[in-house]
Scaffold this active site. Sequence first.
Site, PDB file in Angstrom:
ATOM      1  N   ALA A  12       0.802  -1.229   0.000  1.00  0.00           N
ATOM      2  CA  ALA A  12       0.000   0.000   0.000  1.00  0.00           C
ATOM      3  C   ALA A  12       0.834   1.277   0.000  1.00  0.00           C
ATOM      4  CB  ALA A  12      -0.951  -0.012   1.200  1.00  0.00           C
ATOM      5  N   ALA A  13       2.074   1.212   0.486  1.00  0.00           N
ATOM      6  CA  ALA A  13       2.898   2.425   0.518  1.00  0.00           C
ATOM      7  C   ALA A  13       3.846   2.503  -0.675  1.00  0.00           C
ATOM      8  CB  ALA A  13       3.689   2.488   1.821  1.00  0.00           C
ATOM      9  N   GLN A  15       4.812   2.637  -4.930  1.00  0.00           N
ATOM     10  CA  GLN A  15       4.489   3.608  -5.994  1.00  0.00           C
ATOM     11  C   GLN A  15       3.072   3.430  -6.536  1.00  0.00           C
ATOM     12  OE1 GLN A  15       6.372   5.744  -8.363  1.00  0.00           O
ATOM     13  NE2 GLN A  15       8.197   5.894  -7.117  1.00  0.00           N
ATOM     14  N   ILE A  16       2.706   2.188  -6.851  1.00  0.00           N
ATOM     15  CA  ILE A  16       1.361   1.958  -7.405  1.00  0.00           C
ATOM     16  C   ILE A  16       0.314   2.226  -6.326  1.00  0.00           C
ATOM     17  CG2 ILE A  16      -0.228   0.252  -8.407  1.00  0.00           C
ATOM     18  CD1 ILE A  16       2.229  -1.087  -9.711  1.00  0.00           C
ATOM     19  N   GLY A  17       0.584   1.749  -5.113  1.00  0.00           N
ATOM     20  CA  GLY A  17      -0.340   1.982  -4.001  1.00  0.00           C
ATOM     21  C   GLY A  17      -0.622   3.466  -3.809  1.00  0.00           C
ATOM     22  N   ASN A 133       3.703  -8.369 -10.349  1.00  0.00           N
ATOM     23  CA  ASN A 133       4.215  -9.288 -11.380  1.00  0.00           C
ATOM     24  C   ASN A 133       5.062 -10.414 -10.809  1.00  0.00           C
ATOM     25  OD1 ASN A 133       3.064  -8.170 -13.686  1.00  0.00           O
ATOM     26  ND2 ASN A 133       4.473  -6.437 -13.556  1.00  0.00           N
ATOM     27  N   HIS A 189       0.449 -11.350 -18.940  1.00  0.00           N
ATOM     28  CA  HIS A 189       0.870  -9.949 -18.821  1.00  0.00           C
ATOM     29  C   HIS A 189       2.396  -9.934 -18.870  1.00  0.00           C
ATOM     30  CE1 HIS A 189       1.374  -5.839 -17.701  1.00  0.00           C
ATOM     31  NE2 HIS A 189       2.016  -6.158 -16.602  1.00  0.00           N
TER      32      HIS A 189
END
EC number: 1.1.1.37
Length: 328
Positions: A12-13, A15-17, A133, A189
């Site tokens: 959650a912390a 980059q995506i989060g 990934n 993916h």
Amino acid sequence: MKAPVRVAVTGAAGQIGYALLFRIASGEMLGKDQPVILQLLELPIEKAQAALKGVMMELEDCAFPLLAGMVGTDDAEVAFKDVDIALLVGSRPRGPGMERKDLLLANAEIFTAQGAALNKVAKRDVKVLVVGNPANTNAYIAMKSAPDLDPKNFTAMLRLDHNRALSQLSAKLGKPVAGIEKLAVWGNHSPTMYPDYRFATADGASVGDAINDQEWNASTFIPTVGKRGAAIIEARGLSSAASAANAAIDHIRDWVLGTNGKWVTMGVPSDGSYGIPEGVMFGFPVTTENGKYTIVKDLPIDDFSQKYIDKTLAELEEERSGVAHLLG
């Protein structure tokens, strides 16, 4: 006001989060009338937990009307307790000198544990999206580690590939993305996935007829979409985070709220369609309605397409056999 939906986000912390949480809390994922409780998981490392605390402080400071509560934890069973939706974003990134095989095994450990925790404490109809990934195989591992949950609860994110392909077609045609429909992305993916515009239309007219250039398809379009992630790392020095977060929001929103007959791409366990062995986590064109997805059936697969589908399937089968010994 509706009852809040519990949404877990791992990593959650990261980059995506960071690109994802504020958009979920503002109602972009589930609608402007749907309160959410965020249940956030980070690694049991002091630095990661401190970063998570900082992100939660920022979320508080946005005073989102739809944010009904938050939990921050390093324990998967706390993060996944009674969740309706789980976004598995956190994964082990590839380090220097790491083979793909090592990466698979490092992630297998993470997703075996997370699958087991979901199995134990999540809602029985939880919707799981794996973003970390290798997404397809991580989703397969989580699914196999959660025997009491329906395999259909588990999906992998191919929406970023789908959106990348849409944007390339839009640029080629000079038409807005909103008018392009019936695009499919098949497979893993990874750079082997196959973006397929044979059935696509732009404002109702055939995309294939409008482009009419097989050379562009094979030597420009397919490789550009396949290698886009690497091109972004090259340009930005960091991997695509905001576009990945955006794709995750698209994926969940469409799964929950429905696509009204439009095709989107989701990585889902195969039901045997198109000769893909049952259970393989594979990108298919799907439609969604009432919180359920349906694979678009009976599309003709020509020799050119079959070659690409075979190649991406072979890669997935190889990944699957690389982790088979861990799944009993």
